[in-house]
Enzyme design. Structure first.
Site, PDB file in Angstrom:
ATOM      1  N   ASP A 156       0.721  -1.265  -0.062  1.00 49.33           N
ATOM      2  CA  ASP A 156      -0.018   0.016  -0.012  1.00 49.33           C
ATOM      3  C   ASP A 156       0.975   1.136  -0.152  1.00 49.33           C
ATOM      4  OD1 ASP A 156      -2.310   1.551   0.125  1.00 49.33           O
ATOM      5  OD2 ASP A 156      -2.806   0.963   1.934  1.00 49.33           O
ATOM      6  N   HIS A 214       2.241   3.162  -8.898  1.00 51.75           N
ATOM      7  CA  HIS A 214       2.155   1.613  -9.197  1.00 51.75           C
ATOM      8  C   HIS A 214       3.440   0.950 -10.064  1.00 51.75           C
ATOM      9  CE1 HIS A 214      -1.711   2.236  -7.506  1.00 51.75           C
ATOM     10  NE2 HIS A 214      -2.244   2.877  -8.481  1.00 51.75           N
ATOM     11  N   LEU A 235      10.505 -20.506  -4.300  1.00 47.83           N
ATOM     12  CA  LEU A 235       9.563 -19.634  -4.001  1.00 47.83           C
ATOM     13  C   LEU A 235       8.302 -19.675  -4.468  1.00 47.83           C
ATOM     14  CD1 LEU A 235       9.225 -16.968  -1.765  1.00 47.83           C
ATOM     15  CD2 LEU A 235       9.408 -15.816  -3.934  1.00 47.83           C
TER      16      LEU A 235
HETATM   17  C1  IPE Z   1      -5.490  -2.854  -0.409  1.00 46.84           C
HETATM   18  O1  IPE Z   1      -5.237  -1.457  -0.558  1.00 46.84           O
HETATM   19  C2  IPE Z   1      -5.681  -3.312  -1.681  1.00 46.84           C
HETATM   20  C3  IPE Z   1      -4.326  -3.782  -2.343  1.00 46.84           C
HETATM   21  C4  IPE Z   1      -3.087  -3.626  -1.732  1.00 46.84           C
HETATM   22  C5  IPE Z   1      -4.304  -4.517  -3.543  1.00 46.84           C
HETATM   23  P1  IPE Z   1      -6.479  -0.161  -0.525  1.00 46.84           P
HETATM   24  O2  IPE Z   1      -5.431   1.077  -0.684  1.00 46.84           O
HETATM   25  O3  IPE Z   1      -7.084  -0.688  -1.720  1.00 46.84           O
HETATM   26  O4  IPE Z   1      -7.208  -0.534   0.617  1.00 46.84           O
HETATM   27  P2  IPE Z   1      -7.995   0.562   1.465  1.00 46.84           P
HETATM   28  O5  IPE Z   1      -8.811   1.173   0.354  1.00 46.84           O
HETATM   29  O6  IPE Z   1      -6.978   1.957   2.082  1.00 46.84           O
HETATM   30  O7  IPE Z   1      -8.545  -0.059   2.484  1.00 46.84           O
HETATM   31  C1  IPE Z   2      -1.341   0.219  -3.289  1.00 48.71           C
HETATM   32  O1  IPE Z   2      -1.274   1.560  -3.339  1.00 48.71           O
HETATM   33  C2  IPE Z   2      -1.898  -0.501  -4.663  1.00 48.71           C
HETATM   34  C3  IPE Z   2      -3.232  -0.691  -4.731  1.00 48.71           C
HETATM   35  C4  IPE Z   2      -4.244  -0.819  -3.871  1.00 48.71           C
HETATM   36  C5  IPE Z   2      -3.662  -1.620  -6.080  1.00 48.71           C
HETATM   37  P1  IPE Z   2      -2.591   2.396  -3.222  1.00 48.71           P
HETATM   38  O2  IPE Z   2      -2.974   2.937  -4.864  1.00 48.71           O
HETATM   39  O3  IPE Z   2      -3.724   2.098  -2.750  1.00 48.71           O
HETATM   40  O4  IPE Z   2      -1.826   3.915  -2.876  1.00 48.71           O
HETATM   41  P2  IPE Z   2      -2.580   4.790  -1.655  1.00 48.71           P
HETATM   42  O5  IPE Z   2      -2.956   4.140  -0.669  1.00 48.71           O
HETATM   43  O6  IPE Z   2      -3.448   5.613  -2.609  1.00 48.71           O
HETATM   44  O7  IPE Z   2      -1.483   5.772  -1.466  1.00 48.71           O
HETATM   45 MG    MG Z   3      -4.198   2.414  -0.492  1.00 50.74          MG
END
Ligand code: IPE
Ligand code: IPE
Ligand code: MG
Length: 257
Positions: free
Chosen positions: A37, A54, A148
């Site tokens: 995240d 990403h 792995l």
């Molecule tokens: C969780 O992250 C999903 C992934 C890492 C794929 P999100 O950024 O989507 O989660 P919330 O919305 O903060 O809970």
């Molecule tokens: C995690 O990063 C990737 C996915 C959830 C796919 P985010 O896109 O959720 O990044 P933030 O949380 O907005 O910083």
């Molecule tokens: Mg996120």
């Protein structure tokens, strides 16, 4: 978070290799699950579009896979796209669903070389064909590898997974291939998408969010949780080893003494 660990490390001035060696001497988690995240915030900090985050995060997946494999970790599950992520703008969703293709297009030869086996959990039916194709190719090309397991959670949601498992159980009972009395925790686990994988020993979530976001609710029952403020694209070898060191300092009692 865990500042004292970082200060200690600085004091000792160990190289990554030395730290890796030390971790290897302890108990290394067999299965690590990661909620990757903070990609969006990483990009925002640099005034870049979210997708740049990403893209950068993809490199962290590669780096972490390599380190985990070197440490002898048996499975690494990475949460790449949740069933809730469809709520994001279409451009971002499209990009996120292109990423597995890009990741595998770039790194599959190396993964094969390193004896990594690619697997996937999640509902593939709703994924674009190009994503499914890329993943299927990787699954096929790595199916005989016994290093792995790199397990991508793609269009994965734990509640949907559990519900699907329950439906399948009901069906099997109806058809007579399963007796109600024979349904144990172990048996039910085999109805989940993670069938064949040990429950995670360690869960890492980056970016400072302290929640599960519908990730592996059944499987994480006795997992050790590690949360760090570091954003996923910034999560480097030292951060990964920090998590493992904290894990090694934990006492896992599983309800015992
Ligand atoms: C969780 O992250 C999903 C992934 C890492 C794929 P999100 O950024 O989507 O989660 P919330 O919305 O903060 O809970
Ligand atoms: C995690 O990063 C990737 C996915 C959830 C796919 P985010 O896109 O959720 O990044 P933030 O949380 O907005 O910083
Ligand atoms: Mg996120």
């Amino acid at each position: 978070m865990f500042r004292w660990k970082k200060d200690k490390k600085k004091e000792e001035q160990l190289t990554i290799d030395e730290r890796m060696k030390r971790v290897k001497q302890g108990e290394v988690p067999e299965h690590i699950a990661i909620i990757m995240d903070g990609n969006g915030r990483w990009a925002k900090k640099r005034a870049l579009p979210r997708i740049a985050g990403h893209h950068e995060g993809m490199k962290t997946v590669r780096r972490t896979t390599k380190l985990a494999n070197e440490l002898g970790v048996k499975a690494l599950t990475v949460y790449a796209f949740s069933t809730e992520n469809w709520k994001r703008p279409k451009d971002e969703v499209d990009y996120l669903l292109r990423l597995p293709e890009e990741f595998l297009g770039t790194f599959l030869p190396e993964l094969i070389e390193e004896n990594v086996r690619v697997q996937i959990i999640g509902d593939q039916e709703k994924l674009p064909l190009h994503t499914v194709k890329a993943v299927s190719t990787a699954l096929e090309k790595t199916k005989h590898n016994d290093g792995l397991v790199l397990n991508f959670a793609l269009n994965y949601g734990s509640r949907a997974e559990i519900l699907e498992g329950i439906k399948q159980v009901a069906k099997d009972i109806e058809e007579g291939s399963l007796e109600v009395g024979d349904l144990s925790e172990e048996r039910f686990s085999s109805y989940l998408m993670t069938k064949g994988l040990k429950d995670p020993d360690l869960l890492i979530r980056t970016s400072g969010e302290i929640r599960l976001s519908n990730f592996m609710l059944w499987q994480l029952a006795y997992t050790e949780f590690y949360f760090t403020d570091v954003l996923w694209p910034d999560f480097d070898a030292d951060h990964f080893i920090d998590a493992l060191e904290v894990y090694q300092g934990r006492s896992r009692r599983f309800g015992g003494v």
